[in-house]
Design a protein around this motif. Structure first.
Motif, PDB file in Angstrom:
ATOM      1  N   ALA A 276      -1.696   8.092  34.555  1.00 40.84           N
ATOM      2  CA  ALA A 276      -2.842   6.678  35.234  1.00 40.84           C
ATOM      3  C   ALA A 276      -4.227   7.558  34.603  1.00 40.84           C
ATOM      4  O   ALA A 276      -5.537   6.949  34.635  1.00 40.84           O
ATOM      5  N   LEU A 277      -4.382   9.223  34.498  1.00 45.60           N
ATOM      6  CA  LEU A 277      -5.867   9.607  33.879  1.00 45.60           C
ATOM      7  C   LEU A 277      -5.621   9.358  32.516  1.00 45.60           C
ATOM      8  O   LEU A 277      -6.379   9.057  31.984  1.00 45.60           O
ATOM      9  N   LEU A 278      -4.167   8.939  31.483  1.00 44.94           N
ATOM     10  CA  LEU A 278      -4.342   8.519  30.351  1.00 44.94           C
ATOM     11  C   LEU A 278      -4.650   6.882  30.171  1.00 44.94           C
ATOM     12  O   LEU A 278      -5.114   6.386  29.669  1.00 44.94           O
ATOM     13  N   MET A 279      -4.193   6.513  31.266  1.00 51.85           N
ATOM     14  CA  MET A 279      -3.754   4.756  30.953  1.00 51.85           C
ATOM     15  C   MET A 279      -4.743   4.476  32.468  1.00 51.85           C
ATOM     16  O   MET A 279      -3.877   3.439  33.691  1.00 51.85           O
ATOM     17  N   PRO A 280      -5.990   4.791  32.862  1.00 48.28           N
ATOM     18  CA  PRO A 280      -7.030   4.462  34.270  1.00 48.28           C
ATOM     19  C   PRO A 280      -6.449   3.134  34.290  1.00 48.28           C
ATOM     20  O   PRO A 280      -6.322   2.193  33.522  1.00 48.28           O
ATOM     21  N   TYR A 281      -6.281   2.583  35.465  1.00 45.16           N
ATOM     22  CA  TYR A 281      -5.754   1.256  36.334  1.00 45.16           C
ATOM     23  C   TYR A 281      -6.586   0.259  36.252  1.00 45.16           C
ATOM     24  O   TYR A 281      -5.550  -0.918  35.168  1.00 45.16           O
ATOM     25  N   ALA A 282      -7.725   0.423  36.359  1.00 43.85           N
ATOM     26  CA  ALA A 282      -8.768  -1.378  35.485  1.00 43.85           C
ATOM     27  C   ALA A 282      -8.956  -1.759  34.620  1.00 43.85           C
ATOM     28  O   ALA A 282      -8.184  -2.478  33.985  1.00 43.85           O
ATOM     29  N   ALA A 320      -4.116  -5.746  46.119  1.00 44.88           N
ATOM     30  CA  ALA A 320      -5.560  -7.139  45.065  1.00 44.88           C
ATOM     31  C   ALA A 320      -5.757  -6.806  43.591  1.00 44.88           C
ATOM     32  O   ALA A 320      -7.070  -7.359  43.683  1.00 44.88           O
ATOM     33  N   ALA A 321      -5.090  -6.094  43.761  1.00 41.91           N
ATOM     34  CA  ALA A 321      -5.278  -5.747  41.925  1.00 41.91           C
ATOM     35  C   ALA A 321      -3.731  -5.916  40.988  1.00 41.91           C
ATOM     36  O   ALA A 321      -4.069  -4.560  39.887  1.00 41.91           O
ATOM     37  N   ARG A 322      -3.324  -6.346  41.505  1.00 41.91           N
ATOM     38  CA  ARG A 322      -1.330  -5.716  40.836  1.00 41.91           C
ATOM     39  C   ARG A 322      -1.585  -6.716  39.366  1.00 41.91           C
ATOM     40  O   ARG A 322      -2.009  -7.384  39.175  1.00 41.91           O
ATOM     41  N   GLY A 323      -0.768  -5.906  38.773  1.00 41.64           N
ATOM     42  CA  GLY A 323      -0.262  -6.616  37.491  1.00 41.64           C
ATOM     43  C   GLY A 323       0.630  -7.134  37.077  1.00 41.64           C
ATOM     44  O   GLY A 323       0.957  -7.851  38.819  1.00 41.64           O
ATOM     45  N   ILE A 324       1.089  -7.435  35.980  1.00 41.57           N
ATOM     46  CA  ILE A 324       2.770  -8.448  36.219  1.00 41.57           C
ATOM     47  C   ILE A 324       3.310  -7.818  37.332  1.00 41.57           C
ATOM     48  O   ILE A 324       3.890  -6.421  36.197  1.00 41.57           O
ATOM     49  N   PRO A 325       4.925  -8.277  37.476  1.00 43.68           N
ATOM     50  CA  PRO A 325       5.990  -7.601  38.009  1.00 43.68           C
ATOM     51  C   PRO A 325       6.481  -7.065  37.263  1.00 43.68           C
ATOM     52  O   PRO A 325       7.271  -8.051  36.776  1.00 43.68           O
TER      53      PRO A 325
END
Length: 474
Positions: A276-282, A320-325
């Motif tokens: 999550a640090l290397l690839m921040p969510y938003a 409320a901010a999901r990516g593709i499943p």
């Protein structure tokens, strides 16, 4: 215009700004956008300029074409409608047609719709737990016999492979550091400045890949580590120190049976935080959608490995901010599933071997080449998946490199967002390979690739007849 004409409620609802933003996020011109939702370019132009309101028909088309992005002017109602439609797509309701006025039911009975959605989610969770127990019983692995790493693996699965407090803390720190990608030097500098930790490299082949000496404030990394693995190891150590409180709280709240499992979960949560640090969510979610989930390009943008990018895509499950499943798995040369998660209806065998028809098994033997497969599970759901064989160098001729493959896939409804589906006729059911979970759990009776019969079915053996398998499932 009347309510009946608009189909959207008592007021004329305009969404020009939302439509333009959606089209630009999706990288579409007006022609492509209009074709995607089945209207003319001139009509789309009028909608974007707020010359005409969004009708229910258009809103439904947008929800189908952009299920993860379109919230619409009515926000909660349209999101709830999309959730209702997703529930209705469950094979459980395969013999039923969608109610003719589903949108009206959602608008007029929102509490009932919410209860239905929650009930269906609970049903899916119960089915997953039942499947886990069936898998364990079929392979002779009782619940009490699960190893600590199996407990942790199932904990992440049941948590949806998304840990909100840790993910948000990592995203916040990444924003403070304000660099993309996060380089080795920057992470090492933060370790030194904020935690007094020095980073050195070791040429000792027998040494661990990463060793942290807390009292001395010394982190030792193997010099043979690939750049992406080294960067991840640095991020892991930083996460352990920065998010000690959050990791400890989550691990403490987990209902695990042993201290070994608790410790393994803490390590897994630190790995999660490092990703999550290397690839921040938003930022990662937005970039992935813009690149249509092209893994190689994501690796270049964020300085991560192919496996790390695939794994991160499977964790994009923020409400409320999901990516593709996506479903994601890693398979070794012996066919063992060593990592797995599914945000789709596809579930993996937890014990024993996976279906031999999966393309991931072929990918293990063909490193650095992407293979694509259109597949269908026994419940009739179709998926498009890509698999790539990877080789992780050991740094020495005396030590064999690690060989494995990773697979990433989604349901065909999302194929337009998945670059690997390009050129494949995803609408053609005959083109799909029939796959299962594992031989012991697969109900197919006509599969020539079976290693075992289904655990819940009887078999008939005729000594005078020999087919591909020496029995018939009855």
């Amino acid at each position: 215009m009347t309510e009946a004409a608009t189909g959207m409620g008592r007021h004329r609802l305009f969404a020009g700004a939302e439509l333009r933003a959606l089209r630009r996020r999706s990288g579409l011109g007006q022609g492509a956008m209009a074709a995607r939702i089945g209207i003319s370019v001139s009509y789309l132009s009028q909608l974007e300029n707020d010359d005409r309101p969004v009708t229910r028909t258009v809103a439904d088309a947008l929800a189908r074409a952009f299920p993860l992005d379109w919230a619409g002017p009515s926000g909660d109602a349209d999101a709830k409608l999309a959730q209702m439609r997703a529930a209705m797509d469950d094979p459980l309701f395969a013999d039923l047609d969608e109610p003719p006025a589903l949108h009206r039911a959602v608008e007029q009975q929102p509490d009932l719709a919410s209860r239905f959605i929650r009930l269906h989610a609970a049903y899916r969770r119960a089915e997953e737990r039942r499947q886990m127990e069936d898998d364990a019983i079929a392979t002779g692995v009782g619940g009490g016999a699960r190893q600590p790493w199996e407990e942790v693996r199932d904990w992440f699965h049941l948590a949806g492979n998304y840990v909100d407090p840790i993910d948000r803390a990592a995203e916040l720190l990444a924003g403070e550091l304000d660099a993309q990608p996060l380089g080795d030097g920057l992470i090492a500098h933060v370790l030194k400045r904020r935690h007094g930790v020095d980073v050195i490299s070791s040429d000792d082949e027998a040494a661990a890949m990463r060793r942290f000496d807390g009292p001395r404030g010394l982190l030792t990394l193997g010099r043979a580590l690939p750049p992406e693995t080294r960067r991840f190891a640095l991020a892991h150590q930083l996460a352990l120190l920065e998010f000690k409180g959050q990791i400890g709280a989550v691990a403490q709240a987990a209902d695990l049976k042993s201290t070994e499992a608790q410790t393994l979960l803490s390590v897994g949560l630190a790995n999660y935080a490092a990703g999550a640090l290397l690839m921040p969510y938003a930022r990662f979610r937005e970039t992935a959608r813009a690149l249509r989930h092209d893994i190689d390009r994501l690796c270049q943008r964020f300085g991560v490995s192919f496996e790390q990018a695939c794994h991160r895509l499977s964790t994009l499950q923020r409400p409320a901010a999901r990516g593709i499943p996506f479903f994601f798995c890693r398979v070794d040369m012996a066919g063992n599933i060593t990592k797995r998660h599914s945000a789709t209806r596809l579930q993996f065998a937890r014990f024993g071997g996976a279906c031999p028809l999966w393309i991931v098994h072929e990918a293990v033997a063909i490193p650095d080449r992407i293979l694509v497969q259109l597949a269908e599970t026994p419940d009739g759901v179709r998926y498009v998946q890509m698999a790539k064989g990877l080789v992780k160098a050991s740094g020495s001729y005396a030590r064999s490199p690690r060989r494995y493959a990773v697979a990433l896939g989604c349901e065909v409804d999302h194929a337009a967002e998945f670059i690997y589906a390009d050129g494949h006729d995803v609408a053609n059911r005959a083109a799909a390979t029939p796959i299962g979970i594992s031989c012991r759990l697969c109900p197919r009776t006509d599969c020539d690739q079976r290693a075992f019969p289904p655990s819940d079915r009887a078999i008939e053996v005729d000594p005078d007849i020999r087919d591909v398998v020496p029995y018939r499932v009855v």
